[in-house]
Design an enzyme around this catalytic site. Sequence first.
Site, mmCIF file in Angstrom:
data_model
loop_
_atom_site.group_PDB
_atom_site.id
_atom_site.type_symbol
_atom_site.label_atom_id
_atom_site.label_comp_id
_atom_site.label_asym_id
_atom_site.label_seq_id
_atom_site.Cartn_x
_atom_site.Cartn_y
_atom_site.Cartn_z
ATOM 1 N N ARG A 84 0.843 -1.202 0.000
ATOM 2 C CA ARG A 84 0.000 0.000 0.000
ATOM 3 C C ARG A 84 0.875 1.247 0.000
ATOM 4 O O ARG A 84 2.097 1.179 0.189
ATOM 5 C CB ARG A 84 -0.904 0.019 1.240
ATOM 6 C CG ARG A 84 -0.128 0.024 2.543
ATOM 7 C CD ARG A 84 -0.947 0.476 3.729
ATOM 8 N NE ARG A 84 -0.192 0.300 4.969
ATOM 9 C CZ ARG A 84 0.743 1.118 5.400
ATOM 10 N NH1 ARG A 84 1.088 2.186 4.694
ATOM 11 N NH2 ARG A 84 1.384 0.873 6.528
ATOM 12 N N GLN A 87 3.472 5.243 5.069
ATOM 13 C CA GLN A 87 4.603 4.805 5.869
ATOM 14 C C GLN A 87 4.193 3.673 6.812
ATOM 15 O O GLN A 87 3.479 2.769 6.418
ATOM 16 C CB GLN A 87 5.174 6.019 6.625
ATOM 17 C CG GLN A 87 5.835 7.054 5.723
ATOM 18 C CD GLN A 87 7.171 6.593 5.176
ATOM 19 O OE1 GLN A 87 7.881 5.798 5.795
ATOM 20 N NE2 GLN A 87 7.527 7.072 3.990
ATOM 21 N N THR A 89 2.346 1.938 10.121
ATOM 22 C CA THR A 89 1.208 2.078 11.029
ATOM 23 C C THR A 89 1.033 0.779 11.788
ATOM 24 O O THR A 89 1.736 -0.212 11.558
ATOM 25 C CB THR A 89 -0.078 2.482 10.291
ATOM 26 O OG1 THR A 89 -1.047 2.932 11.247
ATOM 27 C CG2 THR A 89 -0.647 1.325 9.483
ATOM 28 N N GLY A 187 -4.506 4.199 3.478
ATOM 29 C CA GLY A 187 -3.488 3.908 2.488
ATOM 30 C C GLY A 187 -4.043 2.905 1.503
ATOM 31 O O GLY A 187 -4.519 1.835 1.903
ATOM 32 N N GLY A 198 -6.988 0.123 2.439
ATOM 33 C CA GLY A 198 -8.086 0.992 2.842
ATOM 34 C C GLY A 198 -7.822 1.856 4.045
ATOM 35 O O GLY A 198 -6.828 2.586 4.079
ATOM 36 N N CYS A 216 2.466 6.836 10.514
ATOM 37 C CA CYS A 216 2.365 7.336 9.133
ATOM 38 C C CYS A 216 3.536 8.244 8.768
ATOM 39 O O CYS A 216 3.430 9.067 7.848
ATOM 40 C CB CYS A 216 1.027 8.047 8.914
ATOM 41 S SG CYS A 216 -0.393 7.002 9.276
#
Length: 277
Positions: A84, A87, A89, A187, A198, A216
């Site tokens: 995706r 960054q 998460t 993302g 999503g 992120c």
Amino acid sequence: MENITQPLNETFITKYLSAADYNPTHDAMLERTLERIALKKEQGVRTPDELWIVDHNDVYTLGQAGKEEHILQRTDTPIIKTDRGGQVTWHGHGQLVVYWLFDLHSLGWSVRNLVSHAEQAIEDVMNECLQDSDVSKSDNISAHARRDAPGVYLYADMPEPDSHADMQINDTPDDDKIMLGKMASLGFKIKHGFSYHGIAVNLNCDLSAFNAINPCGYAGMQMLRLSDFVTMQKAPSAQDTQQISNALSYEQVTQKLIDNIAKRHAGLIELRALAPK
């Protein structure tokens, strides 16, 4: 991993995955997307779009262009590179993850439309919950997207002018609000006009998992959860099976979001003007 599929209509399906490990879920999502691409290209078949509602087991995921430097501390939680955007998460229990497996071309949506629909659906549902007097713990908090940083953030109304001379206004949607932090991340990945991946919305999760990363890619970003601002039910224990009757449940918030997304998918909710930069 429990898997329940519920067709809403001939063009829209919801699928529920509980206690889901990340890699098998991602592999299934990618496989389904590739199947849909092949059916459209080879047979001209439009397959139903799918909304995957996922309760993930704890995991950190790092986007395609993700930088390892945003992982501040190694823990026992797996760290997985994925395809995706964005960054690093965290996903885990108490967080609502919704994957959008949509045929954007058939919907007539651009990628920007997809992102805006996702953000505005979250805004709609979070603000409905925040403004419900029976469950709200604060009447001056609202949810807004930002043009400069994808996701949905919570803002508080500023105090009277003479009482905030030394306060710093931080990327507010308008001049009378101050940003408290981030409640939802997003993302997506687009392949041949089909989206997957999503959104992730913090409902009643343990936010301490975010302490090990720059969420992120933003150092010092304060992560928030809905349960700190509205009364939410907790899972009943053996000793206490009584639920607060006017509290929101995880399932109720999930259904509100599904309903909003389904209306957008059907063209019943139009996009609002984009958030200011």
